[in-house]
Write a protein that holds these residues in place. Sequence first.
Motif, PDB file in Angstrom:
ATOM      1  N   ALA A 181       0.805  -1.223   0.000  1.00 20.02           N
ATOM      2  CA  ALA A 181       0.000   0.000   0.000  1.00 20.02           C
ATOM      3  C   ALA A 181       0.840   1.276   0.000  1.00 20.02           C
ATOM      4  CB  ALA A 181      -0.939   0.000   1.210  1.00 20.02           C
ATOM      5  N   MET A 182       2.153   1.137  -0.051  1.00 22.23           N
ATOM      6  CA  MET A 182       2.999   2.331  -0.074  1.00 22.23           C
ATOM      7  C   MET A 182       2.868   3.037  -1.421  1.00 22.23           C
ATOM      8  SD  MET A 182       6.589   1.118   1.675  1.00 22.23           S
ATOM      9  CE  MET A 182       6.681   0.508   3.351  1.00 22.23           C
ATOM     10  N   PRO A 183       2.602   4.330  -1.423  1.00 25.14           N
ATOM     11  CA  PRO A 183       2.563   5.057  -2.695  1.00 25.14           C
ATOM     12  C   PRO A 183       3.967   5.223  -3.261  1.00 25.14           C
ATOM     13  CG  PRO A 183       2.337   6.582  -0.855  1.00 25.14           C
ATOM     14  CD  PRO A 183       2.306   5.194  -0.270  1.00 25.14           C
ATOM     15  N   ALA A 184       4.036   5.460  -4.544  1.00 30.34           N
ATOM     16  CA  ALA A 184       5.339   5.700  -5.164  1.00 30.34           C
ATOM     17  C   ALA A 184       6.019   6.870  -4.478  1.00 30.34           C
ATOM     18  CB  ALA A 184       5.169   5.985  -6.652  1.00 30.34           C
ATOM     19  N   GLY A 185       7.295   6.707  -4.178  1.00 32.27           N
ATOM     20  CA  GLY A 185       8.013   7.777  -3.498  1.00 32.27           C
ATOM     21  C   GLY A 185       9.193   7.232  -2.719  1.00 32.27           C
ATOM     22  N   GLU A 186       9.765   8.073  -1.882  1.00 29.86           N
ATOM     23  CA  GLU A 186      10.996   7.729  -1.181  1.00 29.86           C
ATOM     24  C   GLU A 186      10.833   6.545  -0.244  1.00 29.86           C
ATOM     25  OE1 GLU A 186      12.613  11.105   0.771  1.00 29.86           O
ATOM     26  OE2 GLU A 186      12.907  12.267  -1.073  1.00 29.86           O
ATOM     27  N   GLU A 189      10.681   3.308  -2.275  1.00 28.93           N
ATOM     28  CA  GLU A 189      11.983   3.010  -2.863  1.00 28.93           C
ATOM     29  C   GLU A 189      12.971   2.553  -1.798  1.00 28.93           C
ATOM     30  OE1 GLU A 189      12.868   2.779  -6.047  1.00 28.93           O
ATOM     31  OE2 GLU A 189      10.711   3.055  -6.401  1.00 28.93           O
ATOM     32  N   ALA A 190      12.917   3.186  -0.628  1.00 24.90           N
ATOM     33  CA  ALA A 190      13.821   2.802   0.460  1.00 24.90           C
ATOM     34  C   ALA A 190      13.543   1.367   0.904  1.00 24.90           C
ATOM     35  CB  ALA A 190      13.669   3.751   1.637  1.00 24.90           C
ATOM     36  N   TYR A 191      12.263   1.018   0.975  1.00 30.00           N
ATOM     37  CA  TYR A 191      11.917  -0.358   1.362  1.00 30.00           C
ATOM     38  C   TYR A 191      12.420  -1.352   0.317  1.00 30.00           C
ATOM     39  CZ  TYR A 191       9.381  -4.669   1.946  1.00 30.00           C
ATOM     40  OH  TYR A 191       9.079  -6.003   2.081  1.00 30.00           O
ATOM     41  N   ILE A 192      12.164  -1.072  -0.946  1.00 33.14           N
ATOM     42  CA  ILE A 192      12.589  -1.979  -2.018  1.00 33.14           C
ATOM     43  C   ILE A 192      14.114  -2.137  -2.028  1.00 33.14           C
ATOM     44  CG2 ILE A 192      12.734  -2.230  -4.526  1.00 33.14           C
ATOM     45  CD1 ILE A 192       9.908  -1.032  -4.684  1.00 33.14           C
ATOM     46  N   ASN A 193      14.819  -1.030  -1.830  1.00 33.22           N
ATOM     47  CA  ASN A 193      16.284  -1.089  -1.832  1.00 33.22           C
ATOM     48  C   ASN A 193      16.818  -1.933  -0.678  1.00 33.22           C
ATOM     49  OD1 ASN A 193      16.492   0.527  -4.117  1.00 33.22           O
ATOM     50  ND2 ASN A 193      16.670   2.424  -2.930  1.00 33.22           N
ATOM     51  N   GLU A 194      16.112  -1.911   0.443  1.00 32.52           N
ATOM     52  CA  GLU A 194      16.558  -2.661   1.616  1.00 32.52           C
ATOM     53  C   GLU A 194      16.141  -4.133   1.544  1.00 32.52           C
ATOM     54  OE1 GLU A 194      16.001  -2.664   6.499  1.00 32.52           O
ATOM     55  OE2 GLU A 194      15.402  -0.909   5.307  1.00 32.52           O
ATOM     56  N   ALA A 195      14.950  -4.382   1.003  1.00 37.17           N
ATOM     57  CA  ALA A 195      14.395  -5.740   1.048  1.00 37.17           C
ATOM     58  C   ALA A 195      14.785  -6.607  -0.150  1.00 37.17           C
ATOM     59  CB  ALA A 195      12.878  -5.668   1.156  1.00 37.17           C
ATOM     60  N   TYR A 196      15.219  -5.989  -1.239  1.00 39.41           N
ATOM     61  CA  TYR A 196      15.495  -6.745  -2.461  1.00 39.41           C
ATOM     62  C   TYR A 196      16.921  -6.497  -2.942  1.00 39.41           C
ATOM     63  CZ  TYR A 196      10.428  -7.413  -2.645  1.00 39.41           C
ATOM     64  OH  TYR A 196       9.136  -7.739  -2.343  1.00 39.41           O
ATOM     65  N   GLU A 197      17.372  -7.398  -3.789  1.00 36.17           N
ATOM     66  CA  GLU A 197      18.693  -7.241  -4.398  1.00 36.17           C
ATOM     67  C   GLU A 197      18.612  -6.187  -5.508  1.00 36.17           C
ATOM     68  OE1 GLU A 197      21.383  -8.590  -3.285  1.00 36.17           O
ATOM     69  OE2 GLU A 197      20.292  -9.752  -1.768  1.00 36.17           O
ATOM     70  N   PRO A 198      19.734  -5.511  -5.783  1.00 35.79           N
ATOM     71  CA  PRO A 198      19.728  -4.442  -6.806  1.00 35.79           C
ATOM     72  C   PRO A 198      19.256  -4.907  -8.173  1.00 35.79           C
ATOM     73  CG  PRO A 198      21.734  -4.347  -5.498  1.00 35.79           C
ATOM     74  CD  PRO A 198      21.036  -5.614  -5.097  1.00 35.79           C
TER      75      PRO A 198
END
Length: 233
Positions: A181-186, A189-198
């Motif tokens: 449910a997170m809207p597009a934004g910082e 992106e911060a969650y994706i960068n932390e939870a997933y590989e580049p």
Amino acid sequence: MSQEIDHDNAERLAALLNILAAAVEDDEDAVPIDTLDGYMTALICGPADASPLQAMDALFGEDWPAVLEEREAVDEFMEVLHERWNEIAEALDPEALMENADALRLSPLITEFDEATRASLLSQGVLTADQLDELPAPGVMWAEGFMQAVDDFEESWYAHDAEGEAGQMLDSLLMAIAAVAMPAGEQREAYINEAYEPEDEVDQDVLVDDALYAAQDLRLFWLQPPAGAQLNS
């Protein structure tokens, strides 16, 4: 393998929920089937015994049966509601989950506004073009329902020490669901960068699938918390 959805039952449930939606005051938002489905899923995953009536009372208020009584539809509604509840519970059967941890068994009721649906809503005058642009992404309303249930029962959900292994595991699993449910934004992106590989390609579909896996893990988490887990006093 995901559990099959009884689509006829889901359509009956949606139609009866539309009766409740039509009775909502102008200054209130109607509760979609996605939100109810997410809420019930959280109750089944969670640490306390619960029933689908708790979801209805929380989302629609305790007087919701009166609207259906006017249509003599209470018995039918209870039948389809319990059938969907049992469907979710079967998908989250602990024994089946433990037999194959890699299988995605949970099949949520998620409304997807494809191009044909959007065009139909626009042509019928149900929604304006601006309102169509504001429609939530797939899975958002389901995730919001799930997290609302967690908030409503936070005393039991957050019983573990937040700094301990169990508390950190719980936070990670809930974050995977909230991310939908997170809207597009910082923040997203911060969650994706932390939870997933580049190199991972992460879109809304990936977040939804991982949220469903997290829900399955939560079902087992509350049955088998990590060894040495401490409860808050």
